[in-house]
Write a protein that holds these residues in place. Structure first.
Motif, PDB file in Angstrom:
ATOM      1  N   PHE A  25       0.824  -1.209   0.000  1.00  0.00           N
ATOM      2  CA  PHE A  25       0.000   0.000   0.000  1.00  0.00           C
ATOM      3  C   PHE A  25       0.863   1.266   0.000  1.00  0.00           C
ATOM      4  CE2 PHE A  25      -3.480  -2.866   1.572  1.00  0.00           C
ATOM      5  CZ  PHE A  25      -4.296  -2.698   0.462  1.00  0.00           C
ATOM      6  N   GLU A  26       2.038   1.220   0.619  1.00  0.00           N
ATOM      7  CA  GLU A  26       2.953   2.367   0.548  1.00  0.00           C
ATOM      8  C   GLU A  26       3.443   2.572  -0.888  1.00  0.00           C
ATOM      9  OE1 GLU A  26       5.892   1.387   3.524  1.00  0.00           O
ATOM     10  OE2 GLU A  26       4.795   2.476   5.083  1.00  0.00           O
ATOM     11  N   ALA A  27       3.691   1.474  -1.614  1.00  0.00           N
ATOM     12  CA  ALA A  27       4.099   1.580  -3.020  1.00  0.00           C
ATOM     13  C   ALA A  27       2.968   2.181  -3.849  1.00  0.00           C
ATOM     14  CB  ALA A  27       4.517   0.214  -3.559  1.00  0.00           C
ATOM     15  N   VAL A  28       1.723   1.822  -3.537  1.00  0.00           N
ATOM     16  CA  VAL A  28       0.574   2.415  -4.225  1.00  0.00           C
ATOM     17  C   VAL A  28       0.536   3.916  -3.944  1.00  0.00           C
ATOM     18  CG1 VAL A  28      -1.955   2.506  -4.325  1.00  0.00           C
ATOM     19  CG2 VAL A  28      -0.787   0.291  -4.273  1.00  0.00           C
ATOM     20  N   GLU A  29       0.781   4.300  -2.692  1.00  0.00           N
ATOM     21  CA  GLU A  29       0.824   5.731  -2.345  1.00  0.00           C
ATOM     22  C   GLU A  29       1.879   6.447  -3.174  1.00  0.00           C
ATOM     23  OE1 GLU A  29       1.066   6.787   1.841  1.00  0.00           O
ATOM     24  OE2 GLU A  29       0.151   4.864   2.326  1.00  0.00           O
ATOM     25  N   MET A  30       3.051   5.831  -3.321  1.00  0.00           N
ATOM     26  CA  MET A  30       4.115   6.451  -4.117  1.00  0.00           C
ATOM     27  C   MET A  30       3.661   6.635  -5.559  1.00  0.00           C
ATOM     28  SD  MET A  30       7.822   5.039  -2.835  1.00  0.00           S
ATOM     29  CE  MET A  30       7.458   3.301  -2.906  1.00  0.00           C
ATOM     30  N   ALA A  31       2.922   5.646  -6.083  1.00  0.00           N
ATOM     31  CA  ALA A  31       2.425   5.742  -7.459  1.00  0.00           C
ATOM     32  C   ALA A  31       1.517   6.959  -7.608  1.00  0.00           C
ATOM     33  CB  ALA A  31       1.680   4.467  -7.847  1.00  0.00           C
ATOM     34  N   THR A  60     -11.775  -6.513  -1.451  1.00  0.00           N
ATOM     35  CA  THR A  60     -12.230  -5.957  -0.172  1.00  0.00           C
ATOM     36  C   THR A  60     -11.166  -5.036   0.424  1.00  0.00           C
ATOM     37  OG1 THR A  60     -13.614  -7.881   0.264  1.00  0.00           O
ATOM     38  CG2 THR A  60     -12.997  -6.540   2.159  1.00  0.00           C
ATOM     39  N   LEU A  61      -9.915  -5.487   0.426  1.00  0.00           N
ATOM     40  CA  LEU A  61      -8.831  -4.672   0.977  1.00  0.00           C
ATOM     41  C   LEU A  61      -8.618  -3.406   0.150  1.00  0.00           C
ATOM     42  CD1 LEU A  61      -6.292  -7.464   1.951  1.00  0.00           C
ATOM     43  CD2 LEU A  61      -7.741  -6.142   3.489  1.00  0.00           C
ATOM     44  N   PHE A  62      -8.698  -3.526  -1.181  1.00  0.00           N
ATOM     45  CA  PHE A  62      -8.556  -2.355  -2.049  1.00  0.00           C
ATOM     46  C   PHE A  62      -9.666  -1.340  -1.763  1.00  0.00           C
ATOM     47  CE2 PHE A  62      -5.971  -4.032  -5.956  1.00  0.00           C
ATOM     48  CZ  PHE A  62      -4.949  -4.399  -5.112  1.00  0.00           C
ATOM     49  N   ARG A  63     -10.882  -1.850  -1.552  1.00  0.00           N
ATOM     50  CA  ARG A  63     -12.016  -0.964  -1.260  1.00  0.00           C
ATOM     51  C   ARG A  63     -11.803  -0.246   0.083  1.00  0.00           C
ATOM     52  NH1 ARG A  63     -15.670  -4.086  -2.938  1.00  0.00           N
ATOM     53  NH2 ARG A  63     -15.789  -5.396  -1.095  1.00  0.00           N
ATOM     54  N   GLU A  64     -11.345  -0.992   1.105  1.00  0.00           N
ATOM     55  CA  GLU A  64     -11.065  -0.378   2.413  1.00  0.00           C
ATOM     56  C   GLU A  64      -9.965   0.669   2.291  1.00  0.00           C
ATOM     57  OE1 GLU A  64     -10.355  -3.148   5.615  1.00  0.00           O
ATOM     58  OE2 GLU A  64     -11.894  -4.494   4.849  1.00  0.00           O
ATOM     59  N   PHE A  65      -8.921   0.344   1.527  1.00  0.00           N
ATOM     60  CA  PHE A  65      -7.816   1.283   1.336  1.00  0.00           C
ATOM     61  C   PHE A  65      -8.314   2.563   0.672  1.00  0.00           C
ATOM     62  CE2 PHE A  65      -4.178   2.838  -1.255  1.00  0.00           C
ATOM     63  CZ  PHE A  65      -3.324   3.184  -0.220  1.00  0.00           C
ATOM     64  N   LYS A  66      -9.176   2.409  -0.348  1.00  0.00           N
ATOM     65  CA  LYS A  66      -9.709   3.591  -1.034  1.00  0.00           C
ATOM     66  C   LYS A  66     -10.561   4.439  -0.086  1.00  0.00           C
ATOM     67  CE  LYS A  66     -12.133   5.338  -4.987  1.00  0.00           C
ATOM     68  NZ  LYS A  66     -13.132   5.127  -5.999  1.00  0.00           N
ATOM     69  N   GLN A  67     -11.373   3.787   0.736  1.00  0.00           N
ATOM     70  CA  GLN A  67     -12.206   4.531   1.692  1.00  0.00           C
ATOM     71  C   GLN A  67     -11.339   5.301   2.684  1.00  0.00           C
ATOM     72  OE1 GLN A  67     -14.630   1.364   3.296  1.00  0.00           O
ATOM     73  NE2 GLN A  67     -16.214   1.631   1.757  1.00  0.00           N
ATOM     74  N   ASN A  68     -10.225   4.701   3.092  1.00  0.00           N
ATOM     75  CA  ASN A  68      -9.351   5.337   4.080  1.00  0.00           C
ATOM     76  C   ASN A  68      -8.442   6.402   3.484  1.00  0.00           C
ATOM     77  OD1 ASN A  68     -10.363   3.737   6.151  1.00  0.00           O
ATOM     78  ND2 ASN A  68      -8.783   2.186   5.917  1.00  0.00           N
ATOM     79  N   GLY A  70      -8.508   7.463  -0.169  1.00  0.00           N
ATOM     80  CA  GLY A  70      -8.945   8.118  -1.392  1.00  0.00           C
ATOM     81  C   GLY A  70      -8.176   7.643  -2.619  1.00  0.00           C
ATOM     82  N   MET A  71      -7.241   6.712  -2.439  1.00  0.00           N
ATOM     83  CA  MET A  71      -6.426   6.205  -3.548  1.00  0.00           C
ATOM     84  C   MET A  71      -6.940   4.842  -3.995  1.00  0.00           C
ATOM     85  SD  MET A  71      -2.614   7.170  -2.310  1.00  0.00           S
ATOM     86  CE  MET A  71      -2.701   8.007  -0.736  1.00  0.00           C
ATOM     87  N   GLU A  72      -6.968   4.648  -5.289  1.00  0.00           N
ATOM     88  CA  GLU A  72      -7.486   3.421  -5.885  1.00  0.00           C
ATOM     89  C   GLU A  72      -6.319   2.500  -6.232  1.00  0.00           C
ATOM     90  OE1 GLU A  72      -9.805   0.845  -6.634  1.00  0.00           O
ATOM     91  OE2 GLU A  72     -11.074   2.599  -6.951  1.00  0.00           O
ATOM     92  N   ALA A  73      -6.058   1.501  -5.382  1.00  0.00           N
ATOM     93  CA  ALA A  73      -4.937   0.577  -5.608  1.00  0.00           C
ATOM     94  C   ALA A  73      -5.082  -0.144  -6.944  1.00  0.00           C
ATOM     95  CB  ALA A  73      -4.839  -0.425  -4.461  1.00  0.00           C
ATOM     96  N   TYR A  74      -6.325  -0.413  -7.341  1.00  0.00           N
ATOM     97  CA  TYR A  74      -6.567  -1.113  -8.602  1.00  0.00           C
ATOM     98  C   TYR A  74      -5.951  -0.356  -9.781  1.00  0.00           C
ATOM     99  CZ  TYR A  74      -8.963  -2.936 -12.692  1.00  0.00           C
ATOM    100  OH  TYR A  74      -9.219  -3.450 -13.932  1.00  0.00           O
ATOM    101  N   GLN A  75      -6.018   0.975  -9.774  1.00  0.00           N
ATOM    102  CA  GLN A  75      -5.437   1.770 -10.873  1.00  0.00           C
ATOM    103  C   GLN A  75      -3.952   1.489 -11.017  1.00  0.00           C
ATOM    104  OE1 GLN A  75      -6.259   5.877  -9.958  1.00  0.00           O
ATOM    105  NE2 GLN A  75      -8.058   5.931 -11.278  1.00  0.00           N
ATOM    106  N   ALA A  76      -3.241   1.471  -9.893  1.00  0.00           N
ATOM    107  CA  ALA A  76      -1.794   1.235  -9.936  1.00  0.00           C
ATOM    108  C   ALA A  76      -1.499  -0.185 -10.418  1.00  0.00           C
ATOM    109  CB  ALA A  76      -1.185   1.481  -8.557  1.00  0.00           C
ATOM    110  N   VAL A  77      -2.266  -1.160  -9.930  1.00  0.00           N
ATOM    111  CA  VAL A  77      -2.049  -2.553 -10.330  1.00  0.00           C
ATOM    112  C   VAL A  77      -2.383  -2.740 -11.815  1.00  0.00           C
ATOM    113  CG1 VAL A  77      -2.823  -4.933  -9.984  1.00  0.00           C
ATOM    114  CG2 VAL A  77      -2.369  -3.453  -8.011  1.00  0.00           C
TER     115      VAL A  77
END
Length: 92
Positions: A25-31, A60-68, A70-77
């Motif tokens: 998730f930190e790598a997603v933040e960097m993205a 589910t985890l991606f959705r929780e991360f986005k709610q917390n 505002g970043m969409e991990a799916y976009q980075a993946v």
């Protein structure tokens, strides 16, 4: 990375597994922030998938991360999967 929010964590994970998920998730933040090398994101995503092999749990985890965050991990993946060479920058 200056934002304060909780990462989605499962209490049944080992300390090492929690670290792997948080690093992903930190790598997603960097993205989203300044970009991340595709090789770095790929390595972190592969470790994440060892902890979370289920696609349903990943969503589910991606959705929780986005709610917390505002970043969409799916976009980075998705960008990572569309990238053909290691070393390219992923900017979500």
């Amino acid at each position: 990375m200056t934002e304060e929010y909780n990462y989605p964590i499962d209490v049944d994970w080992t300390t090492e597994e929690v670290i792997d998920v948080v690093q992903f998730f930190e790598a997603v933040e960097m993205a989203f922030d300044k970009g991340v090398a595709s090789g770095v994101l790929k390595e972190n995503y592969n470790r994440f998938k060892q902890v979370v092999p289920s696609k349903a749990e990943e969503k589910t985890l991606f959705r929780e991360f986005k709610q917390n965050s505002g970043m969409e991990a799916y976009q980075a993946v998705k960008q990572l999967k569309d990238t053909e060479e290691d070393g390219q920058m992923i900017k979500a």
